[in-house]
Design a protein around this motif. Structure first.
Motif, PDB file in Angstrom:
ATOM      1  N   ILE A 114       0.912  -1.246   0.022  1.00  0.00           N
ATOM      2  CA  ILE A 114      -0.041  -0.216   0.019  1.00  0.00           C
ATOM      3  C   ILE A 114       0.699   1.096  -0.169  1.00  0.00           C
ATOM      4  O   ILE A 114       1.592   1.423   0.927  1.00  0.00           O
ATOM      5  CB  ILE A 114      -1.054   0.143   1.253  1.00  0.00           C
ATOM      6  CG1 ILE A 114      -1.737  -1.377   1.255  1.00  0.00           C
ATOM      7  CG2 ILE A 114      -1.856   1.102   1.103  1.00  0.00           C
ATOM      8  CD1 ILE A 114      -2.560  -1.624   2.582  1.00  0.00           C
ATOM      9  N   ASP A 115       0.784   1.887  -1.208  1.00  0.00           N
ATOM     10  CA  ASP A 115       1.728   2.884  -1.163  1.00  0.00           C
ATOM     11  C   ASP A 115       1.488   4.004  -0.503  1.00  0.00           C
ATOM     12  O   ASP A 115       0.246   4.547   0.041  1.00  0.00           O
ATOM     13  CB  ASP A 115       1.671   3.569  -2.512  1.00  0.00           C
ATOM     14  CG  ASP A 115       2.665   4.543  -3.077  1.00  0.00           C
ATOM     15  OD1 ASP A 115       3.616   4.726  -2.555  1.00  0.00           O
ATOM     16  OD2 ASP A 115       2.252   5.411  -3.826  1.00  0.00           O
ATOM     17  N   GLY A 116       2.589   4.542   0.448  1.00  0.00           N
ATOM     18  CA  GLY A 116       2.727   5.512   1.400  1.00  0.00           C
ATOM     19  C   GLY A 116       2.416   5.073   2.848  1.00  0.00           C
ATOM     20  O   GLY A 116       2.397   5.846   3.928  1.00  0.00           O
ATOM     21  N   GLU A 117       1.919   3.668   2.932  1.00  0.00           N
ATOM     22  CA  GLU A 117       1.553   3.194   4.234  1.00  0.00           C
ATOM     23  C   GLU A 117       2.206   1.954   4.630  1.00  0.00           C
ATOM     24  O   GLU A 117       2.591   1.804   5.644  1.00  0.00           O
ATOM     25  CB  GLU A 117      -0.046   2.709   4.086  1.00  0.00           C
ATOM     26  CG  GLU A 117      -0.696   2.253   5.406  1.00  0.00           C
ATOM     27  CD  GLU A 117      -2.260   1.823   5.535  1.00  0.00           C
ATOM     28  OE1 GLU A 117      -2.715   0.976   5.929  1.00  0.00           O
ATOM     29  OE2 GLU A 117      -2.788   2.433   4.483  1.00  0.00           O
ATOM     30  N   THR A 118       2.409   1.031   3.609  1.00  0.00           N
ATOM     31  CA  THR A 118       3.312  -0.231   4.116  1.00  0.00           C
ATOM     32  C   THR A 118       4.690  -0.107   3.351  1.00  0.00           C
ATOM     33  O   THR A 118       5.431  -1.072   3.324  1.00  0.00           O
ATOM     34  CB  THR A 118       2.484  -1.369   3.853  1.00  0.00           C
ATOM     35  OG1 THR A 118       2.304  -1.823   2.294  1.00  0.00           O
ATOM     36  CG2 THR A 118       1.182  -1.580   4.345  1.00  0.00           C
ATOM     37  N   GLY A 119       4.816   0.745   2.655  1.00  0.00           N
ATOM     38  CA  GLY A 119       6.064   0.975   1.770  1.00  0.00           C
ATOM     39  C   GLY A 119       5.841   2.109   0.718  1.00  0.00           C
ATOM     40  O   GLY A 119       4.939   3.006   0.971  1.00  0.00           O
ATOM     41  N   PHE A 120       6.575   2.168  -0.125  1.00  0.00           N
ATOM     42  CA  PHE A 120       6.478   2.990  -1.435  1.00  0.00           C
ATOM     43  C   PHE A 120       6.362   2.452  -2.794  1.00  0.00           C
ATOM     44  O   PHE A 120       6.969   1.495  -2.914  1.00  0.00           O
ATOM     45  CB  PHE A 120       7.670   3.946  -1.311  1.00  0.00           C
ATOM     46  CG  PHE A 120       7.647   4.885  -0.256  1.00  0.00           C
ATOM     47  CD1 PHE A 120       6.618   5.755   0.126  1.00  0.00           C
ATOM     48  CD2 PHE A 120       8.776   4.953   0.613  1.00  0.00           C
ATOM     49  CE1 PHE A 120       6.602   6.734   0.935  1.00  0.00           C
ATOM     50  CE2 PHE A 120       8.697   5.540   1.834  1.00  0.00           C
ATOM     51  CZ  PHE A 120       7.817   6.535   1.915  1.00  0.00           C
ATOM     52  N   LEU A 121       5.620   2.870  -3.873  1.00  0.00           N
ATOM     53  CA  LEU A 121       5.751   2.290  -5.058  1.00  0.00           C
ATOM     54  C   LEU A 121       5.860   3.390  -6.120  1.00  0.00           C
ATOM     55  O   LEU A 121       5.631   4.638  -5.724  1.00  0.00           O
ATOM     56  CB  LEU A 121       4.079   1.797  -5.535  1.00  0.00           C
ATOM     57  CG  LEU A 121       3.920   0.531  -4.654  1.00  0.00           C
ATOM     58  CD1 LEU A 121       2.295   0.137  -4.877  1.00  0.00           C
ATOM     59  CD2 LEU A 121       4.680  -0.662  -4.887  1.00  0.00           C
ATOM     60  N   VAL A 122       6.722   3.226  -7.008  1.00  0.00           N
ATOM     61  CA  VAL A 122       7.129   4.068  -8.205  1.00  0.00           C
ATOM     62  C   VAL A 122       6.805   3.460  -9.477  1.00  0.00           C
ATOM     63  O   VAL A 122       6.468   2.191  -9.604  1.00  0.00           O
ATOM     64  CB  VAL A 122       8.578   4.482  -8.114  1.00  0.00           C
ATOM     65  CG1 VAL A 122       8.912   5.258  -6.753  1.00  0.00           C
ATOM     66  CG2 VAL A 122       9.598   3.351  -8.321  1.00  0.00           C
ATOM     67  N   ASP A 123       6.705   4.393 -10.471  1.00  0.00           N
ATOM     68  CA  ASP A 123       6.391   3.663 -11.744  1.00  0.00           C
ATOM     69  C   ASP A 123       7.660   2.910 -12.290  1.00  0.00           C
ATOM     70  O   ASP A 123       8.750   3.047 -11.945  1.00  0.00           O
ATOM     71  CB  ASP A 123       5.978   4.607 -12.928  1.00  0.00           C
ATOM     72  CG  ASP A 123       4.881   5.683 -12.608  1.00  0.00           C
ATOM     73  OD1 ASP A 123       3.875   4.790 -12.134  1.00  0.00           O
ATOM     74  OD2 ASP A 123       4.673   6.545 -13.215  1.00  0.00           O
TER      75      ASP A 123
END
Length: 378
Positions: free
Chosen positions: A310-319
């Motif tokens: 979960i981006d910003g909650e359990t970690g970060f995701l990028v394109d």
């Protein structure tokens, strides 16, 4: 309590270190289990003996497979049909689409319901899908259930022709008890990658992102666990970027060695991408294991990872291929151990609530038993 039934699990490889999810199914599913293996179509039975008993039959099979490159080989279909009847198999659980497609005819002859668990390349690798296209369509008509490991994959299976009412979404799970919450409050700026060195995991992109991080945080370290076709290329890139002292290539490690390594890490990192041949991830088990252990995950908006993290909650995701963005997210966690701990705890809760292996096994068991019950009604 699950009712007793005879389940035949068919998998391509006798053993593969990266296929822990298949072993979890073998260990966890109910029923009296027989495991067959040996390629897209099983060559060996549960005792390691060839399914085709006669030497003449084996010779015929080898000629048709290796010389004529046939996909439909009557002698091996008959051998599997006889095996299913002899062992009174109530359902076949095929790991990977190619396997399920290859054994469809034998299951049909035996009147045994077939459940096919797709994992990644079997849906996305263009050449593989093209090679098995005809058999896939047969499987879509006959099989009782198709299991996808992400919402994206479920949608793709439906587009390929799988009946929507037979497609289930169930990613691989994680044993949250085996991967308990770690105390990362004293962790250094150490980042961990675990996986095969293949195009869809883009280890070079990760190394490039780490190089940017290194310029801002010279005390950061990257640990890369695993092997594969891009291992040497990745090692050369590390040397070219002057990162030999900062990046540790461990090679393949045992699960307990990986768990020990996790104890000192700030976060788990993986830059998954869509390969040139169309191949994608399913839902990487390593991402689930790291999350269960309380490591925030920095990864890409790719396939099942979008649901697991979960981006910003359990970690970060990028394109995909946003190397600068990944470096920035790594820098964020390098600068705040408190945020890392907070995200890690949220990641573990996400795994417990949504990805625990026991929940997954219960769902698969329900699908299998429903398939058996529906088959008896026919």
């Amino acid at each position: 309590m699950s009712q007793a039934y005879n389940l035949c699990i068919i998998k391509p490889n006798k053993s593969a270190f990266s296929e822990t999810f298949i072993q979890a199914h073998i260990d966890g599913l109910a029923g009296n289990k027989k495991v067959l293996y040996g390629g897209a179509f099983p060559v060996f039975d549960h005792e390691g003996k060839t399914l085709i008993r006669s030497k003449l039959g084996l010779l015929s099979y080898l000629i048709q497979k290796r010389i004529f490159k046939r996909k439909n080989i009557k002698v091996r279909t008959c051998a599997l049909y006889k095996y299913l009847k002899e062992h009174k198999i109530d359902a076949v659980f095929a790991e990977y689409g190619m396997v399920g497609a290859s054994v469809t005819e034998a299951c049909k002859l035996a009147g045994v319901p077939l459940i096919i668990h797709f994992h990644g390349a079997d849906v996305y690798h263009r050449d593989t899908v093209a090679e098995y296209a005809e058999l896939y369509q047969d499987a879509f008509k006959y099989a009782s259930a198709f299991i996808a490991v992400s919402i994206d994959m479920a949608a793709t299976l439906k587009e390929m022709g799988a009946p929507a009412d037979k497609v289930f979404t169930a990613s691989c799970g994680v044993d949250t008890a085996a991967f308990p919450l770690l105390d990362t409050s004293a962790s250094a700026k150490d980042f961990l990658f675990v996986g095969r060195f293949v195009e869809k995991k883009s280890p070079q992109s990760l190394v490039k992102a780490f190089k940017i991080l290194q310029e801002k945080h010279p005390d950061a370290r990257l640990w890369m666990v695993g092997g594969g076709p891009l291992f040497d290329e990745t090692r050369e890139l590390i040397a070219d970027l002057g990162l030999n002292e900062q990046v540790t290539l461990t090679g393949v490690l045992k699960p307990e060695e990986i768990r020990t390594l996790m104890k000192t890490m700030r976060a788990f990192v993986q830059h998954s991408v869509t390969a040139a041949n169309g191949d994608k991830e399913g839902t990487p088990v390593t991402v689930l294991e790291a999350s269960s252990s309380g490591l925030p995950v920095i990864s890409t908006r790719h396939s099942g990872i979008k649901e697991a993290v979960i981006d910003g909650e359990t970690g970060f995701l990028v394109d995909e291929y946003n190397i600068t963005g990944m470096a920035e997210r790594m820098s964020t966690l390098a600068e705040s151990v408190e945020l890392s701990v907070q995200m890690g705890k949220a990641a573990r809760n996400h795994m417990i609530n949504n990805y625990d292996i026991h929940m997954r096994i219960a769902l698969l068991d329900h699908i299998i038993q429903s398939s058996i019950s529906n088959n008896k009604i026919k």
